[in-house]
Design an enzyme around this catalytic site. Structure first.
Site, PDB file in Angstrom:
ATOM      1  N   PHE A  10      94.530  27.741  -7.052  1.00 40.91           N
ATOM      2  CA  PHE A  10      94.147  26.397  -7.046  1.00 40.91           C
ATOM      3  C   PHE A  10      94.449  26.169  -5.569  1.00 40.91           C
ATOM      4  O   PHE A  10      94.974  24.651  -5.340  1.00 40.91           O
ATOM      5  CB  PHE A  10      94.607  25.454  -8.114  1.00 40.91           C
ATOM      6  N   VAL A 154      81.568  37.075   1.926  1.00 43.67           N
ATOM      7  CA  VAL A 154      81.089  37.491   3.116  1.00 43.67           C
ATOM      8  C   VAL A 154      80.976  36.223   3.996  1.00 43.67           C
ATOM      9  O   VAL A 154      81.667  36.027   5.140  1.00 43.67           O
ATOM     10  CB  VAL A 154      79.927  38.234   3.238  1.00 43.67           C
ATOM     11  N   GLY A 208      92.906  24.351  13.157  1.00 43.48           N
ATOM     12  CA  GLY A 208      93.081  25.033  11.805  1.00 43.48           C
ATOM     13  C   GLY A 208      91.976  26.204  11.539  1.00 43.48           C
ATOM     14  O   GLY A 208      91.904  26.624  10.686  1.00 43.48           O
ATOM     15  N   LYS A 226      84.619  42.387   5.886  1.00 39.49           N
ATOM     16  CA  LYS A 226      83.450  41.578   5.490  1.00 39.49           C
ATOM     17  C   LYS A 226      82.181  43.046   5.451  1.00 39.49           C
ATOM     18  O   LYS A 226      81.079  42.952   4.818  1.00 39.49           O
ATOM     19  CB  LYS A 226      83.013  40.476   6.024  1.00 39.49           C
TER      20      LYS A 226
HETATM   21  N1  LIG Z   1      88.957  29.008   2.473  1.00 41.00           N
HETATM   22  C1  LIG Z   1      87.770  29.527   2.841  1.00 41.00           C
HETATM   23  O1  LIG Z   1      87.113  28.906   3.586  1.00 41.00           O
HETATM   24  C2  LIG Z   1      87.416  30.932   2.139  1.00 41.00           C
HETATM   25  C3  LIG Z   1      85.922  31.618   2.770  1.00 41.00           C
HETATM   26  C4  LIG Z   1      85.582  32.591   2.163  1.00 41.00           C
HETATM   27  C5  LIG Z   1      86.502  33.465   1.261  1.00 41.00           C
HETATM   28  N2  LIG Z   1      87.681  32.989   1.049  1.00 41.00           N
HETATM   29  C6  LIG Z   1      88.663  33.649   0.054  1.00 41.00           C
HETATM   30  O2  LIG Z   1      88.873  33.063  -1.091  1.00 41.00           O
HETATM   31  C7  LIG Z   1      89.968  33.247  -1.583  1.00 41.00           C
HETATM   32  C8  LIG Z   1      90.925  31.746  -1.635  1.00 41.00           C
HETATM   33  O3  LIG Z   1      90.851  31.370  -0.689  1.00 41.00           O
HETATM   34  P1  LIG Z   1      91.761  29.986  -0.407  1.00 41.00           P
HETATM   35  O4  LIG Z   1      91.284  29.395   0.928  1.00 41.00           O
HETATM   36  O5  LIG Z   1      91.527  28.896  -1.512  1.00 41.00           O
HETATM   37  O6  LIG Z   1      93.209  30.250  -0.278  1.00 41.00           O
HETATM   38  P2  LIG Z   1      94.310  29.534  -0.599  1.00 41.00           P
HETATM   39  O7  LIG Z   1      94.331  27.916  -0.156  1.00 41.00           O
HETATM   40  O8  LIG Z   1      95.700  30.174   0.036  1.00 41.00           O
HETATM   41  O9  LIG Z   1      94.581  29.510  -2.269  1.00 41.00           O
HETATM   42  C9  LIG Z   1      94.977  30.466  -2.915  1.00 41.00           C
HETATM   43  C10 LIG Z   1      95.672  30.235  -4.067  1.00 41.00           C
HETATM   44  O10 LIG Z   1      95.952  31.352  -4.994  1.00 41.00           O
HETATM   45  C11 LIG Z   1      97.431  31.078  -5.234  1.00 41.00           C
HETATM   46  N3  LIG Z   1      98.048  32.366  -5.867  1.00 41.00           N
HETATM   47  C12 LIG Z   1      98.590  33.107  -4.993  1.00 41.00           C
HETATM   48  N4  LIG Z   1      98.990  34.392  -5.933  1.00 41.00           N
HETATM   49  C13 LIG Z   1      98.713  33.937  -7.176  1.00 41.00           C
HETATM   50  C14 LIG Z   1      98.608  34.345  -8.366  1.00 41.00           C
HETATM   51  N5  LIG Z   1      99.364  35.768  -8.658  1.00 41.00           N
HETATM   52  N6  LIG Z   1      98.077  34.030  -9.457  1.00 41.00           N
HETATM   53  C15 LIG Z   1      97.527  32.862  -9.219  1.00 41.00           C
HETATM   54  N7  LIG Z   1      97.298  31.987  -8.201  1.00 41.00           N
HETATM   55  C16 LIG Z   1      97.861  32.734  -7.324  1.00 41.00           C
HETATM   56  C17 LIG Z   1      98.190  30.552  -4.250  1.00 41.00           C
HETATM   57  O11 LIG Z   1      99.305  29.999  -4.412  1.00 41.00           O
HETATM   58  P3  LIG Z   1     100.485  30.142  -3.194  1.00 41.00           P
HETATM   59  O12 LIG Z   1     100.248  28.947  -2.047  1.00 41.00           O
HETATM   60  O13 LIG Z   1     101.701  29.834  -3.874  1.00 41.00           O
HETATM   61  O14 LIG Z   1     100.517  31.341  -2.463  1.00 41.00           O
HETATM   62  C18 LIG Z   1      97.120  29.576  -3.589  1.00 41.00           C
HETATM   63  O15 LIG Z   1      97.337  28.085  -4.125  1.00 41.00           O
HETATM   64  C19 LIG Z   1      90.709  34.041  -0.665  1.00 41.00           C
HETATM   65  O16 LIG Z   1      90.682  35.476  -1.138  1.00 41.00           O
HETATM   66  C20 LIG Z   1      90.087  33.981   0.681  1.00 41.00           C
HETATM   67  O17 LIG Z   1      90.291  34.934   1.402  1.00 41.00           O
HETATM   68  C21 LIG Z   1      88.092  31.719   1.470  1.00 41.00           C
END
Ligand SMILES: NC(=O)c1ccc[n+]([C@@H]2O[C@H](COP(=O)([O-])OP(=O)(O)OC[C@H]3O[C@@H](n4cnc5c(N)ncnc54)[C@H](OP(=O)(O)O)[C@@H]3O)[C@@H](O)[C@H]2O)c1
Length: 343
Positions: A10, A154, A208, A226
């Protein structure tokens, strides 16, 4: 149709999806006939809550903003871990949005496999599992009669994968080339405006765009991951990260940028894959792109991808490659695609 979602993770993307469902859930139901209900969330720090009657996205978002966690959500079952949430809740779609790990794919790989095994559809933006195990996961999904989608891996919500596999159905993609990492494109743009590489990196970190440890971006790893997904999914290749020839932007100087411009070119970190006989040659490297090509005019943190096809020649898509709501849109578009396929 009702999708009962389990959000695993989340953070930015999970909250981006919650925001979309808060603001547009009713419109989506009226327009597409799909009721997307968040029923369970599991996250190690932000908390876990499950209510078979559905969770209210506005309350979840208000709580996480105020407290940094959702442990005070009124009612529901608290504290299920990710695997319990996947296996034991009354949900039919798992949204896997935990952090990317490109070495092991974990924890996402186990989450996705478990969800498919128990017969749940999966939508993810997590690059690790798809870059490492695309074929295996698709085969498992097929065996279990469920659907796995991963548009957000991607170009975030900019539809790169569905453009190639659905909008361009019937055409063969002979080559892909693109700017698939916003941080490095931002740095190169700032260098053209006169900043040194070091100052541009600091600016990217301040805004950021870049992590404190920028290696994954500036050394081309993120782009390479990617590219593996693109080559395997869109071009039918079977490559791994080790097959990608990779050079980042740390060796690019302002003089290089200015020299290129004098020659009517711009230096871009280009991820490309093309067929050579039966092989697919994949490469990430700073590349001089003629100013007349659409990729040369993609500036700042924006991403872009050119697909070279047999029937249409070049098709280029330009848009955001990251962001909360932007990647939430990728998840939503995959949910709607699953809904169309099931209808
Ligand atoms: N943000 C973007 O713009 C973007 C774009 C394309 C793809 N993505 C991909 O999408 C995914 C999510 O990105 P995000 O930006 O949302 O990352 P994020 O903000 O780091 O959120 C990931 C969440 O997952 C939690 N987590 C870690 N281990 C877990 C587990 N075992 N079970 C359940 N939750 C767990 C994390 O908790 P902790 O904080 O405690 O670690 C964190 O709250 C990533 O793989 C990223 O590469 C992101």
């Amino acid at each position: 149709m009702e999708f009962r979602l389990a959000l695993i993770g989340f953070g930015n993307v999970g909250q981006g999806l919650a925001r979309i469902l808060r603001d547009k859930g009713r419109i989506i139901r009226d327009r597409y006939g799909l009721d997307c209900k968040i029923v369970a969330i599991s996250d190690p720090i932000k908390g876990s809550v499950y209510d078979e009657g559905g969770l209210d996205p506005a309350t979840l978002l208000a709580l996480v903003e105020k407290d940094g966690h959702i442990n005070n959500y009124p009612g529901g079952v608290k504290g299920l871990d990710s695997l319990e949430t996947i296996r034991e809740t009354d949900t039919n779609v798992v949204v896997e949005v935990t952090p990317t790990n490109v070495e092991t794919g974990e924890p996402g790989l186990t989450h996705i496999k478990t969800a498919l095994e128990v017969g749940k559809h999966v939508v993810t933006s997590n690059k690790g599992p798809i870059a490492l195990a695309y074929r295996e996961l698709m085969a498992l999904a097929e065996k279990k009669g469920v659907i796995l989608r991963f548009e957000g891996t991607v170009l975030s919500g900019t539809p790169a994968i569905s453009l190639a596999t659905e909008a361009l159905a019937g055409a063969d993609v002979l080559e892909v080339k693109g700017i698939v990492n916003g941080t490095t494109n931002f740095i190169l743009t700032k260098m053209e405006e006169g900043m040194s590489y070091e100052d541009a990196l600091r600016e990217a970190q301040r805004l950021g765009y870049a992590e404190a440890d920028p290696t994954a971006d500036v050394e081309g790893w993120d782009a390479a991951v990617k590219l593996v997904i693109l080559a395997n999914v869109v071009m039918g290749a079977d490559i791994t990260l080790r097959d990608v020839e990779r050079e980042g932007i740390t060796g690019v100087t302002r003089e290089d940028v200015e020299d290129a411009l004098r020659d009517g070119q711009r230096i871009k970190l280009i991820a490309s894959a093309r067929r050579e006989g039966s092989r697919v040659i994949a490469r990430v490297a700073p590349t001089r792109v003629p100013l007349t090509h659409p990729l040369a005019n993609v500036m700042g943190a924006t991403n872009a991808l050119t697909l070279v096809t047999d029937h249409l020649g070049e098709v280029t898509i330009v848009g955001p490659g990251a962001g909360r709501v932007e990647t939430g849109q990728a998840i939503l578009s995959d949910l709607l695609a699953i809904h169309r396929l099931l209808r």
